[in-house]
Design a protein around this motif. Sequence first.
Motif, mmCIF file in Angstrom:
data_model
loop_
_atom_site.group_PDB
_atom_site.id
_atom_site.type_symbol
_atom_site.label_atom_id
_atom_site.label_comp_id
_atom_site.label_asym_id
_atom_site.label_seq_id
_atom_site.Cartn_x
_atom_site.Cartn_y
_atom_site.Cartn_z
ATOM 1 N N GLN A 1 3.503 20.223 21.911
ATOM 2 C CA GLN A 1 3.038 19.111 21.095
ATOM 3 C C GLN A 1 4.235 18.469 20.406
ATOM 4 O OE1 GLN A 1 -0.643 19.519 18.751
ATOM 5 N NE2 GLN A 1 -0.732 21.648 19.442
ATOM 6 N N HIS A 2 4.027 17.239 19.926
ATOM 7 C CA HIS A 2 5.057 16.538 19.177
ATOM 8 C C HIS A 2 4.519 16.229 17.782
ATOM 9 C CE1 HIS A 2 6.426 15.872 23.332
ATOM 10 N NE2 HIS A 2 7.625 15.928 22.794
ATOM 11 N N TYR A 3 5.184 16.797 16.796
ATOM 12 C CA TYR A 3 4.764 16.659 15.406
ATOM 13 C C TYR A 3 5.703 15.721 14.652
ATOM 14 C CZ TYR A 3 2.105 20.996 16.232
ATOM 15 O OH TYR A 3 1.259 21.958 16.713
ATOM 16 N N LEU A 4 5.146 14.903 13.781
ATOM 17 C CA LEU A 4 5.972 14.243 12.782
ATOM 18 C C LEU A 4 6.204 15.266 11.678
ATOM 19 C CD1 LEU A 4 7.269 11.520 11.891
ATOM 20 C CD2 LEU A 4 5.212 11.161 10.498
ATOM 21 N N ALA A 5 7.457 15.590 11.433
ATOM 22 C CA ALA A 5 7.747 16.713 10.539
ATOM 23 C C ALA A 5 8.945 16.411 9.649
ATOM 24 C CB ALA A 5 8.020 17.977 11.347
ATOM 25 N N TYR A 6 8.944 17.048 8.505
ATOM 26 C CA TYR A 6 10.146 17.104 7.682
ATOM 27 C C TYR A 6 10.925 18.356 8.076
ATOM 28 C CZ TYR A 6 8.372 13.493 4.485
ATOM 29 O OH TYR A 6 7.924 12.331 3.937
ATOM 30 N N LYS A 7 12.177 18.161 8.442
ATOM 31 C CA LYS A 7 13.072 19.292 8.666
ATOM 32 C C LYS A 7 13.746 19.594 7.335
ATOM 33 C CE LYS A 7 17.008 18.823 10.890
ATOM 34 N NZ LYS A 7 18.034 18.715 11.958
ATOM 35 N N VAL A 8 13.414 20.730 6.775
ATOM 36 C CA VAL A 8 13.905 21.090 5.440
ATOM 37 C C VAL A 8 14.940 22.203 5.588
ATOM 38 C CG1 VAL A 8 13.274 21.821 3.117
ATOM 39 C CG2 VAL A 8 11.635 20.506 4.494
ATOM 40 N N ASN A 9 16.113 21.980 5.047
ATOM 41 C CA ASN A 9 17.183 22.986 5.061
ATOM 42 C C ASN A 9 17.282 23.616 3.674
ATOM 43 O OD1 ASN A 9 20.787 22.961 5.165
ATOM 44 N ND2 ASN A 9 19.407 24.570 5.854
ATOM 45 N N ILE A 10 17.077 24.927 3.611
ATOM 46 C CA ILE A 10 17.112 25.672 2.354
ATOM 47 C C ILE A 10 18.192 26.741 2.457
ATOM 48 C CG2 ILE A 10 15.817 27.200 0.815
ATOM 49 C CD1 ILE A 10 13.279 25.789 1.752
ATOM 50 N N ALA B 1 7.909 12.649 24.764
ATOM 51 C CA ALA B 1 7.925 12.006 23.454
ATOM 52 C C ALA B 1 8.021 10.493 23.593
ATOM 53 C CB ALA B 1 9.079 12.542 22.611
ATOM 54 N N ALA B 2 8.765 10.040 24.607
ATOM 55 C CA ALA B 2 8.906 8.604 24.820
ATOM 56 C C ALA B 2 7.582 7.968 25.244
ATOM 57 C CB ALA B 2 9.984 8.340 25.875
ATOM 58 N N LYS B 3 6.767 8.718 26.005
ATOM 59 C CA LYS B 3 5.516 8.166 26.527
ATOM 60 C C LYS B 3 4.374 8.230 25.521
ATOM 61 C CE LYS B 3 6.587 9.574 31.294
ATOM 62 N NZ LYS B 3 6.220 10.504 32.392
ATOM 63 N N GLU B 4 4.350 9.291 24.727
ATOM 64 C CA GLU B 4 3.226 9.509 23.822
ATOM 65 C C GLU B 4 3.177 8.464 22.722
ATOM 66 O OE1 GLU B 4 2.975 13.375 22.113
ATOM 67 O OE2 GLU B 4 2.950 14.397 24.051
ATOM 68 N N THR B 5 1.971 8.236 22.228
ATOM 69 C CA THR B 5 1.793 7.448 21.010
ATOM 70 C C THR B 5 1.863 8.402 19.832
ATOM 71 O OG1 THR B 5 0.391 5.844 22.138
ATOM 72 C CG2 THR B 5 0.244 5.936 19.721
ATOM 73 N N ILE B 6 2.874 8.246 19.006
ATOM 74 C CA ILE B 6 3.104 9.149 17.882
ATOM 75 C C ILE B 6 3.124 8.336 16.598
ATOM 76 C CG2 ILE B 6 4.680 10.833 16.845
ATOM 77 C CD1 ILE B 6 5.739 11.398 19.662
ATOM 78 N N ASP B 7 2.261 8.690 15.669
ATOM 79 C CA ASP B 7 2.218 8.024 14.365
ATOM 80 C C ASP B 7 3.403 8.523 13.545
ATOM 81 O OD1 ASP B 7 1.705 6.926 11.922
ATOM 82 O OD2 ASP B 7 -0.292 7.797 11.672
#
Length: 549
Positions: A187-196, A141-147
């Motif tokens: 893979q590394h996703y930009l995500a919303y962690k939603v707690n329901i 994750a540190a190396k990858e380019t993540i939007d």
Amino acid sequence: MKKKYLASAVLSTAFLMGSITVSDAAVIGPSSNSSSVASGTEWNENANVPIFVKERFAKKQHESSAANAQDYLEKHSSQTGIQNARENLKVKDVQEDDLGMTHVRFDQVKNGVKVEGAEIIVHYNEDREPVSVNGYHNPQAAKETIDTAPELTSKKAVDAAKSSVNAPEDMKYDPETELVIYPHDDQHYLAYKVNITYLGDQPANWFVMVDAKNGQVIDQYNTIAAVDGDFHKGVGTGYWGDQRELHTTRVTQPRESTLFVLQDESHDELEGIYTYDADTDELVTNQSSSWKAEDLRPAVDAHYNSEKVYDYYVEEHDRNSLDDEGMPIISYVNYGTDFNNAFWNGRHMTYGNGDGSYMVPLSAGLDVAAHEMTHGVITHSANLVYRNQPGALNESFADIFGALVDEEDWEIGENIMGPGAEADGRVSLRSLSDPSKYDVNDEYVSYGNGEGKYPSHMDEYYDLPENLDNGGVHVNSSIINHAAYKTGEQIGKDKLGQIYYRALTTYLTPTSDFSHAREVIIQSATDIYGEGSEEEQAVADGFDQVGIY
């Protein structure tokens, strides 16, 4: 401010609670794309970060602040593998313990967004010297380019999450969201962690990962799993006929009768202990201070046991409630119909009354209350992911502290088993001393060694898929349970509790596995009792005997 209920017999159930921070990145760990911090000069072949990098410096670092911890990591980046610590680590917590050590805990971040499950802890001794580092770092994750700019709003993420788990429209708690970088399937996703969180016929505490770019659900799991006025002292009767002294509140209403309420605000630093009836969603009330009616017994047990567990954590570990900040301790009783379960949903404990044959009201078990409340302690400390080995550690620590609070034996749930279960030879839910005395679910048998028993050793480990028991959280936990039992038999329950509590609140991180647990529990024994001590040896021996080397 503590709430008072003096105006009406219809009592409010609204409490402001802290945000839920249960982590969910079960894919991060020493066997995947993360780096695991190894002992002394030994190195993990799958990682580039040593655990417990122990050094002594001629020149002391006189401050153990977050900034100095980042400086230390920057200086030793070639050893830890953590690059640009000032930019890529964000301080999460700084704590000083009763040994005089200071522990600085960081979240790994990318452009300011947390990398889910990746935490690093820098530990300082009483002389403000950095002496060790542990945790998990995600170098990929540190190396990858993540939007890290979301294209989806948090509201749309909540809608997608609610739809994916068929959440009811009317929920007691609003869903909570956090933007994270979520590692999943390499893979590394930009995500919303939603707690329901909701109750109802099928109670749930879901964590749903929603892609912040396209709204697709990446991953999800439920942490609730099925299992086989005026302060006043009252007296009540528990399910088994035990007399219970209760702290309650007397509510005097103009021109109406006096009510007594299961509301305990007698502890100075605690917001309160509150016991609700799930059927009415109101605090349990009675016309007198004598709580002896049969239908009140589940509530009497829950209220009494909640205070007993609270007292244990205060007296043994100087911990003020589940979050160590005095949060209210809330229980619901009479939940569901013939409901053979109890659970912590991230906010409160809930107890079913059992079906009368397999189980009696689950609030009757002090160890059950301690188990569920310890899940709350875990939520507010190590935050162990409820999947696979981290989830098994989560369940195991809950069982271990259940057996420590209810100190009479090494069984869990012996006071909630009904006559039908006992007739079948099931006299408890689980046994720390002899896990194999009970059978596992038939679905699990083919994933173990074929004997179909709860495991006592890694040779009997169940390699379950995540759709069965979240990867074996209730099954493989018995291996750690048995290690704790082996240690406890050598040094006693008091010392065992001190060691395991320190490991839970000081060293473990969300994605710790069994191997890491061994490392940090031994380290905790060393911290408290000294290197080469009987206690350190007993911990190591306990893990040796269950095949965790």
